[in-house]
Write an enzyme that holds these catalytic residues in place. Structure first.
Site, PDB file in Angstrom:
ATOM      1  N   GLY A  56      48.508  15.345 -21.418  1.00  0.00           N
ATOM      2  CA  GLY A  56      47.472  14.462 -21.526  1.00  0.00           C
ATOM      3  C   GLY A  56      47.609  13.122 -21.149  1.00  0.00           C
ATOM      4  CD  GLN A  61      48.168   7.504 -22.951  1.00  0.00           C
ATOM      5  OE1 GLN A  61      47.626   8.536 -22.533  1.00  0.00           O
ATOM      6  NE2 GLN A  61      49.707   7.710 -23.351  1.00  0.00           N
ATOM      7  CB  CYS A 104      51.971   9.047 -27.740  1.00  0.00           C
ATOM      8  SG  CYS A 104      50.736   8.072 -26.604  1.00  0.00           S
ATOM      9  CG  LEU A 105      52.988  10.711 -21.766  1.00  0.00           C
ATOM     10  CD1 LEU A 105      52.096  11.176 -20.548  1.00  0.00           C
ATOM     11  CD2 LEU A 105      54.184  11.354 -21.623  1.00  0.00           C
ATOM     12  CG  HIS A 146      47.107  12.325 -28.359  1.00  0.00           C
ATOM     13  ND1 HIS A 146      48.117  12.033 -29.172  1.00  0.00           N
ATOM     14  CD2 HIS A 146      47.290  11.605 -27.397  1.00  0.00           C
ATOM     15  CE1 HIS A 146      48.867  11.088 -28.640  1.00  0.00           C
ATOM     16  NE2 HIS A 146      48.393  10.845 -27.565  1.00  0.00           N
ATOM     17  CD  GLU A 147      45.490  12.125 -23.944  1.00  0.00           C
ATOM     18  OE1 GLU A 147      45.285  11.164 -23.700  1.00  0.00           O
ATOM     19  OE2 GLU A 147      46.561  12.828 -24.209  1.00  0.00           O
ATOM     20  CG  HIS A 150      45.293   7.158 -26.113  1.00  0.00           C
ATOM     21  ND1 HIS A 150      46.214   6.246 -26.375  1.00  0.00           N
ATOM     22  CD2 HIS A 150      46.384   8.574 -25.998  1.00  0.00           C
ATOM     23  CE1 HIS A 150      47.575   6.878 -26.358  1.00  0.00           C
ATOM     24  NE2 HIS A 150      47.505   8.029 -26.372  1.00  0.00           N
TER      25      HIS A 150
END
Length: 184
Positions: A56, A61, A104-105, A146-147, A150
């Site tokens: 995701g 991000q 997380c990226l 999670h997204e 963000h």
């Protein structure tokens, strides 16, 4: 026979925003302009997510403060979910709450036990303004929560508590990008 392009195949890989970047810690405004620029952003987000081997990715991000996320994520039954949501709203997060590993990226190479509900529903629209409602369970529900976090200016590290939070902060401090992010 596939009728559409695979998401991300025409996109550009963009630079990832890392923990501490202000764009990750502020709520993103809603998308108001739909058209080729939004379609390009979504394509670039898929390309960036795949290049980083994620499941995701939220627009902030990659430094874009807009309410958009993409996903290519399995649920706990190994059913693959692929898509995007513009102006997403988490309308349901319920069921059992599980403490599970989350990464997380924007915090590359790190993960920590994070509590999430095992069912989530997100509503929003697609890139052409068509209403969409996405329901997920298990790992996919974790991804949806999670997204959405963000886009509200929250990273999973903000949800980690106790001993796990202390361990995560120490791990962050040891990364090339982390010491700076902990000062802010």
């Amino acid at each position: 026979m596939r009728q559409r392009l695979i998401p991300g195949t025409t996109g550009l890989v963009r630079t990832m925003s890392l923990l501490g970047d202000p764009v990750l810690h502020s709520p993103c405004p809603e998308v108001t302009e739909f058209g080729p620029a939004l379609a390009r952003l979504i394509e670039d987000m898929f390309a960036t997510m795949y290049a980083a081997e994620g499941v995701g990715l939220a627009a902030n991000q990659i430094g874009v403060a807009q309410r958009v996320f993409v996903y290519d994520c399995p649920d706990d039954e190994d059913v693959r979910h692929v898509g995007h949501v513009v102006n997403p709203r988490l309308v349901t997060a319920d069921g059992d709450e599980f403490l599970g590993p989350e990464g997380c990226l924007s915090l590359p190479g790190l993960e920590a036990g994070t509590a999430r509900f095992d069912h989530a529903v997100v509503e929003g629209v697609t890139s052409d303004g068509t209403p969409v409602r996405i329901s997920g369970t298990g790992f996919f529900a974790r991804c949806l929560q999670h997204e959405c976090d963000h886009l509200d200016g929250t990273v999973y590290a903000d949800r980690v508590t106790g001993m796990r939070a202390r361990r995560l902060r120490r791990a962050i401090a040891k990364t090339p990008w982390g010491a700076e992010s902990l000062r802010g």
